[in-house]
Design a protein around this motif. Sequence first.
Motif, PDB file in Angstrom:
ATOM      1  N   UNK A  28      54.766  29.440  20.523  1.00 42.44           N
ATOM      2  CA  UNK A  28      55.832  28.954  19.759  1.00 42.44           C
ATOM      3  C   UNK A  28      55.512  29.491  18.248  1.00 42.44           C
ATOM      4  N   UNK A  29      54.452  29.561  17.891  1.00 42.22           N
ATOM      5  CA  UNK A  29      53.904  29.954  16.393  1.00 42.22           C
ATOM      6  C   UNK A  29      53.774  31.393  16.089  1.00 42.22           C
ATOM      7  N   UNK A  30      54.257  32.190  17.126  1.00 43.53           N
ATOM      8  CA  UNK A  30      54.251  33.780  17.099  1.00 43.53           C
ATOM      9  C   UNK A  30      54.780  33.919  15.823  1.00 43.53           C
ATOM     10  N   UNK A  31      54.183  35.261  15.015  1.00 40.44           N
ATOM     11  CA  UNK A  31      54.898  35.603  13.530  1.00 40.44           C
ATOM     12  C   UNK A  31      54.684  37.035  13.655  1.00 40.44           C
ATOM     13  N   UNK A  32      55.477  37.755  14.733  1.00 40.51           N
ATOM     14  CA  UNK A  32      55.177  39.130  14.803  1.00 40.51           C
ATOM     15  C   UNK A  32      55.483  39.881  13.456  1.00 40.51           C
ATOM     16  N   UNK A  33      56.478  39.696  12.787  1.00 43.37           N
ATOM     17  CA  UNK A  33      56.929  40.537  11.605  1.00 43.37           C
ATOM     18  C   UNK A  33      55.713  40.639  10.832  1.00 43.37           C
ATOM     19  N   UNK A  34      55.243  39.519  10.349  1.00 44.75           N
ATOM     20  CA  UNK A  34      54.148  39.287   9.634  1.00 44.75           C
ATOM     21  C   UNK A  34      52.849  40.136  10.133  1.00 44.75           C
ATOM     22  N   UNK A  35      52.573  39.987  11.496  1.00 44.14           N
ATOM     23  CA  UNK A  35      51.636  40.674  12.040  1.00 44.14           C
ATOM     24  C   UNK A  35      51.722  41.994  12.018  1.00 44.14           C
ATOM     25  N   UNK A  36      53.050  42.539  12.264  1.00 47.07           N
ATOM     26  CA  UNK A  36      53.239  44.131  12.053  1.00 47.07           C
ATOM     27  C   UNK A  36      52.646  44.651  10.624  1.00 47.07           C
ATOM     28  N   UNK A  37      53.227  43.713   9.722  1.00 44.85           N
ATOM     29  CA  UNK A  37      52.711  44.258   8.251  1.00 44.85           C
ATOM     30  C   UNK A  37      51.261  44.099   8.004  1.00 44.85           C
ATOM     31  N   UNK A  38      50.784  43.246   8.622  1.00 46.76           N
ATOM     32  CA  UNK A  38      49.193  43.235   8.494  1.00 46.76           C
ATOM     33  C   UNK A  38      48.515  44.319   9.159  1.00 46.76           C
ATOM     34  N   UNK A  39      49.170  44.675  10.361  1.00 44.92           N
ATOM     35  CA  UNK A  39      48.389  45.850  10.900  1.00 44.92           C
ATOM     36  C   UNK A  39      48.648  47.009  10.154  1.00 44.92           C
ATOM     37  N   UNK A  40      49.884  47.137   9.365  1.00 44.42           N
ATOM     38  CA  UNK A  40      50.018  48.248   8.486  1.00 44.42           C
ATOM     39  C   UNK A  40      48.963  48.144   7.394  1.00 44.42           C
ATOM     40  N   UNK A  41      49.017  46.950   6.965  1.00 41.11           N
ATOM     41  CA  UNK A  41      47.972  47.054   5.798  1.00 41.11           C
ATOM     42  C   UNK A  41      46.435  47.466   6.070  1.00 41.11           C
ATOM     43  N   UNK A  42      46.217  46.969   7.373  1.00 42.56           N
ATOM     44  CA  UNK A  42      44.844  47.351   7.645  1.00 42.56           C
ATOM     45  C   UNK A  42      44.541  48.894   8.027  1.00 42.56           C
ATOM     46  N   UNK A  43      45.764  49.510   8.534  1.00 42.79           N
ATOM     47  CA  UNK A  43      45.587  50.851   8.625  1.00 42.79           C
ATOM     48  C   UNK A  43      45.572  51.665   7.436  1.00 42.79           C
ATOM     49  N   UNK A  44      46.301  51.017   6.482  1.00 41.50           N
ATOM     50  CA  UNK A  44      46.366  51.630   4.957  1.00 41.50           C
ATOM     51  C   UNK A  44      44.948  51.670   4.362  1.00 41.50           C
ATOM     52  N   UNK A  45      44.493  50.397   4.560  1.00 36.22           N
ATOM     53  CA  UNK A  45      42.920  50.097   4.066  1.00 36.22           C
ATOM     54  C   UNK A  45      42.023  50.997   4.743  1.00 36.22           C
TER      55      UNK A  45
END
Length: 332
Positions: free
Chosen positions: A145-162
């Motif tokens: 119920x607390x899934x937040x897929x859009x944010x998590x996609x952005x966090x994966x993107x940020x991690x990859x950039x980093x």
Amino acid sequence: MKQLYLRNIAVIAHVDHGKTTLTDQMLYQSGMFRTEDLDKLAGGQHNLIMDTGDLERERGITITSKNCSVRYDGSDGNEYKINLIDTPGHADFGGEVERVLKMADGCLLVVDSFEGPMPQTRFVLEKALSHGLKPVVVINKIDKPNARPDDVINEVFDLLSDLEAPDDCLDFPVVFASAKDGWATTNGDRLGEDHPRDVRELFETIIHEVRPPAVSAMEGIEDEPLQMMVTTIIYSEYVGRIAVGRVEAGTIKSGTPVTVVKRVDSEHKNQRVLQVQQFEGLTRTDVENAIAGDICAVTGLDGIDIGDTIACAENPLALDAVMIDEPTLTMT
Ligand code: GDP
């Protein structure tokens, strides 16, 4: 004619993000083993096949790193064999992560849709990128119920950039999944709907996004001199050491002479392969040969070790080993 194509993919995740459950669903839905096996393995309970050593224990075998493979009939009419390479997420495993990543041509990055990337996500993703593996990102546990897929996609993107991932990795494909409920979809607009038990969209994404292993293998130059890197040793009380690894060039055939080029003392040892085995679901089956690009198990080679190269008897050439500093054999 229907072709059989190969894909080798490392499955990576922070602990508890669902790597085992997802792998298990892929095995189960590809129908590579019967339901009664599943029940037997899981003690009649739910799944977690990759974590159960039952099958291995039954046969007196202990494994250190787990490989399995699934067959998938692609929507393009071809059949695919997908080798799923279970990759440990923890930092201190003396080179095991490196070795298993070496067998892969891409990685499946499983991330919890609530927690987002965690330390082991970063650790193992960084290693995967350094091996040139492009990620397919699975946002798992969408049923929460607390899934937040859009944010998590952005966090994966940020991690990859980093991690300074190349541009084609930043443009990663995303599959949303509930491994627990056995479904996967690439359509982020349909996450709230009911989903049938079906991970075909995950299989389709893997076969389209992960590069095929050695192009050469598909073009028939499997007659090149054999080279196979030993990445894992399985110990069997019946046949002794079983060498697992990826055939990098040529073909390895049951019952034929090979030269084992040792990693440590560079001494060449002429020996004979007893059996070549391929992974079928969770078990291994004897085959006549395995060609470049595939992952297989080989019996009959005394004293074989991780990092050794199994090479052509006439023209033995070693592959570069990934250095390790751990015991190479686990026995129970
Ligand atoms: P691993 O450590 O990455 O192999 O994670 P597991 O596959 O063992 O899963 C860890 C826990 O998360 C288990 O309790 C699973 O039942 C649960 N889990 C896995 N996938 C899902 C999912 O899609 N949804 C929910 N709600 N739980 C899941």
